[in-house]
Write an enzyme that holds these catalytic residues in place. Structure first.
Site, PDB file in Angstrom:
ATOM      1  N   CYS A  73       0.833  -1.213   0.000  1.00  0.00           N
ATOM      2  CA  CYS A  73       0.000   0.000   0.000  1.00  0.00           C
ATOM      3  C   CYS A  73       0.866   1.261   0.000  1.00  0.00           C
ATOM      4  CB  CYS A  73      -0.994  -0.060   1.150  1.00  0.00           C
ATOM      5  SG  CYS A  73      -2.435   0.954   0.837  1.00  0.00           S
TER       6      CYS A  73
ATOM      7  N   HIS B   3      -3.150  -5.109   1.570  1.00  0.00           N
ATOM      8  CA  HIS B   3      -2.501  -5.434   2.844  1.00  0.00           C
ATOM      9  C   HIS B   3      -2.648  -6.924   3.136  1.00  0.00           C
ATOM     10  CE1 HIS B   3      -2.212  -1.255   4.579  1.00  0.00           C
ATOM     11  NE2 HIS B   3      -3.111  -1.034   3.643  1.00  0.00           N
TER      12      HIS B   3
ATOM     13  N   GLU C 277      -1.057  -8.481   5.389  1.00  0.00           N
ATOM     14  CA  GLU C 277      -0.722  -8.722   6.802  1.00  0.00           C
ATOM     15  C   GLU C 277      -1.956  -8.699   7.687  1.00  0.00           C
ATOM     16  OE1 GLU C 277      -0.327  -6.063   5.120  1.00  0.00           O
ATOM     17  OE2 GLU C 277      -0.772  -4.288   6.317  1.00  0.00           O
TER      18      GLU C 277
HETATM   19  N1  LIG Z   1      -3.405   1.882   3.495  1.00  0.00           N
HETATM   20  C1  LIG Z   1      -2.499   2.677   2.978  1.00  0.00           C
HETATM   21  O1  LIG Z   1      -1.305   2.433   3.068  1.00  0.00           O
HETATM   22  C2  LIG Z   1      -3.017   3.928   2.355  1.00  0.00           C
HETATM   23  C3  LIG Z   1      -2.040   4.636   1.473  1.00  0.00           C
HETATM   24  C4  LIG Z   1      -2.343   6.114   1.477  1.00  0.00           C
HETATM   25  N2  LIG Z   1      -3.555   6.390   0.789  1.00  0.00           N
HETATM   26  C5  LIG Z   1      -1.160   6.865   0.883  1.00  0.00           C
HETATM   27  O2  LIG Z   1      -1.294   7.578  -0.062  1.00  0.00           O
HETATM   28  O3  LIG Z   1      -0.081   6.739   1.378  1.00  0.00           O
END
Ligand SMILES: NC(=O)CC[C@H](N)C(=O)O
EC number: 4.3.3.6
Length: 194
Positions: free
Chosen positions: A81, A173, A175
């Site tokens: 992410c 994610h 995890e």
């Molecule tokens: N769950 C996340 O890691 C979100 C990422 C977040 N929207 C970002 O731009 O960093």
């Protein structure tokens, strides 16, 4: 290599869950905040969280250059992410001053799935792993990749998992699901690199 030692970048984000998942996938897992700690690990996970915050804190802790150097030198790294955003060579819509570590030739779009769909779960078929349950939280997607970047999964026509050499990244994610196969894939990459 016996049991690989894998760090989780612990500046911000869901560090604990990754430490647990890595331990379940037979690695020794520890948080990494400082260059001295980074120097001691065989591989690194960059967790989800907020990429602008991770970028700022990495600069503040003097970690940006050491991270760039080790990734350039081939240390296995797995970004989830916000961590995927940190591994992108280019962000389509960066906040001003937002920096990345880079390492994967790709252009990413932050918060790409939009307001209607801020958080959701979906089954994602990951090349070499099989179907995994992906948790997407204000997730980015990968707009485009370079010639060296392997696409491992798409969701809704958008790239959500990639690999380039020793760098792995997912929009979702793994995890948070209790399924440790993505972490096991990464632990195998670390073993192979050692
Ligand atoms: N769950 C996340 O890691 C979100 C990422 C977040 N929207 C970002 O731009 O960093």
């Amino acid at each position: 290599m016996n049991t690989p030692v894998i760090g989780v970048l612990a500046l911000q984000g869901d560090v604990r869950e990754h430490l647990i998942a890595l331990a379940a996938a037979d690695a020794v897992a520890r948080p990494v905040r400082r260059p001295e700690e980074l120097a001691e690990v065989d591989g690194l996970v960059i967790p989800g969280g907020e990429s602008t915050t991770i970028s700022k804190l990495a600069a503040l802790f003097g970690m940006l250059e050491p991270l760039r150097e080790r990734v350039r030198a081939g240390m296995p790294v797995y970004g989830t992410c916000a961590g995927l955003i940190m591994l992108a060579d280019k962000i389509l819509d960066p906040r001003s001053g937002q920096e990345t570590i880079g390492g994967i030739e790709m252009i990413v779009r932050r918060n790409a799935f939009g307001r209607q769909n801020e958080s959701f779960e979906a089954t994602v078929d990951v090349l070499g792993v099989g179907p995994v349950e992906g948790v997407f939280i204000r997730a980015p997607w990968v707009e485009s990749v370079g010639a060296e970047t392997e696409v491992l999964a798409e969701h809704g026509g958008h790239i959500v998992a990639v690999r380039q050499g020793n760098a792995l990244a997912t929009s979702f994610h793994p995890e948070l699901t209790g399924d440790h196969r993505m972490h096991a894939l990464f632990v195998d990459m670390v073993r192979a690199a050692g």
